[in-house]
Design an enzyme around this catalytic site. Sequence first.
Site, PDB file in Angstrom:
ATOM      1  N   LYS A  93       0.827  -1.225   0.000  1.00 10.52           N
ATOM      2  CA  LYS A  93       0.000   0.000   0.000  1.00 10.52           C
ATOM      3  C   LYS A  93       0.857   1.269   0.000  1.00 10.52           C
ATOM      4  O   LYS A  93       0.764   2.109   0.899  1.00 10.52           O
ATOM      5  CB  LYS A  93      -0.961   0.034   1.193  1.00 10.52           C
ATOM      6  CG  LYS A  93      -1.920  -1.139   1.253  1.00 10.52           C
ATOM      7  CD  LYS A  93      -2.924  -0.987   2.377  1.00 10.52           C
ATOM      8  CE  LYS A  93      -3.843  -2.174   2.510  1.00 10.52           C
ATOM      9  NZ  LYS A  93      -3.166  -3.397   3.041  1.00 10.52           N
TER      10      LYS A  93
HETATM   11  P1  5BU Z   1      -8.304 -11.477   6.842  1.00  7.86           P
HETATM   12  O1  5BU Z   1      -7.609 -12.236   7.896  1.00  7.86           O
HETATM   13  O2  5BU Z   1      -8.935 -12.379   5.761  1.00  7.86           O
HETATM   14  O3  5BU Z   1      -9.271 -10.464   7.368  1.00  7.86           O
HETATM   15  O4  5BU Z   1      -7.112 -10.698   6.106  1.00  7.86           O
HETATM   16  C1  5BU Z   1      -7.304  -9.772   5.084  1.00  7.86           C
HETATM   17  C2  5BU Z   1      -5.988  -9.362   4.488  1.00  7.86           C
HETATM   18  O5  5BU Z   1      -6.214  -8.440   3.443  1.00  7.86           O
HETATM   19  C3  5BU Z   1      -5.038  -8.665   5.456  1.00  7.86           C
HETATM   20  O6  5BU Z   1      -3.731  -8.983   5.050  1.00  7.86           O
HETATM   21  C4  5BU Z   1      -5.319  -7.204   5.233  1.00  7.86           C
HETATM   22  O7  5BU Z   1      -4.177  -6.404   5.501  1.00  7.86           O
HETATM   23  C5  5BU Z   1      -5.637  -7.174   3.765  1.00  7.86           C
HETATM   24  N1  5BU Z   1      -6.578  -6.128   3.338  1.00  7.86           N
HETATM   25  C6  5BU Z   1      -7.855  -6.009   3.824  1.00  7.86           C
HETATM   26  O8  5BU Z   1      -8.280  -6.782   4.668  1.00  7.86           O
HETATM   27  N2  5BU Z   1      -8.675  -5.034   3.341  1.00  7.86           N
HETATM   28  C7  5BU Z   1      -8.289  -4.148   2.406  1.00  7.86           C
HETATM   29  O9  5BU Z   1      -9.076  -3.304   1.980  1.00  7.86           O
HETATM   30  C8  5BU Z   1      -6.960  -4.298   1.905  1.00  7.86           C
HETATM   31  C9  5BU Z   1      -6.141  -5.273   2.380  1.00  7.86           C
HETATM   32 BR1  5BU Z   1      -6.381  -3.166   0.580  1.00  7.86          BR
END
Ligand code: 5BU
Length: 261
Positions: A93
């Site tokens: 990002k």
């Molecule tokens: P989760 O454990 O499935 O909630 O992880 C989601 C991943 O995607 C995590 O690494 C976040 O940093 C990443 N992410 C997110 O959740 N939402 C966003 O809008 C973005 C990245 Br861009």
Amino acid sequence: APKRLSYEEKAALAKNEALKRLYNTMVAKKSNLSVAMDVNSTEKMLALVDEIGPHICCLKTHVDVLDVWNDGVAKSLTDLAEKHNFLIFEDRKFADIGNTVVSQYSGGVYKISEWSDIVNAHIVPGPGIVDGLKQVGLGQNKGLLLLAEMSSAGTMAKGSYTEETVRVADENPDFVIGFISVNPNSWTKKSKDRSLVHMTPGIKLQKGGDGLGQQYNDPKSAIARGSDVLIVGRGVYKAEDPKSSAAEYQKAGWEAYLSEL
Ligand code: 5BU
């Protein structure tokens, strides 16, 4: 509405090498699953990636959460990418001026451009951020995703901001490969380039949130909203059996895709 393009059709239209490779990998492995292996132990991360590798088209990393990083770890990661045939997306990002992101992308401890295929950027600074990242990545066949939307509650990436990412993408068809999106069908109507990929975080088979703003959609509804690649973190790495969970998400995502064609 125009018919949805298959991943093969998108690959044929792709103007960027990394994007073509992503679609070809998805087709070859029958996987639109990207796993976010957000564990802090480098050792555990590498072991889990080796386990779930057969099920993913793309590994999403957060290199700055790992407890150990050096050139050897980078090599282990790219070896796994080759072994299991997946791309590496560092979810960095970037959000600074062009001159600074040149160094953040290529230099420092992490040297992100040396081992990742895909990175992402906010367009908050304006299009100079894309020029800077492109200076590093284009010649090495890398691709850039723009953050058009985020999955978190109260995100300010919406409306005209989201639409501006489409304009920036259209101006950089050689390097911008697509978007981080949540509900792309609601804002991509004007996009000329149908090869672009929509990658969607906040995916879980059980809807809900995490108490810190994350909002989950299930694979089927995300694909129905226009997503191409589903990003799953805790749904896989916190599961009792990450490998079978990855297999389950792979199947759910692929069936959802087939049902949309
Ligand atoms: P989760 O454990 O499935 O909630 O992880 C989601 C991943 O995607 C995590 O690494 C976040 O940093 C990443 N992410 C997110 O959740 N939402 C966003 O809008 C973005 C990245 Br861009």
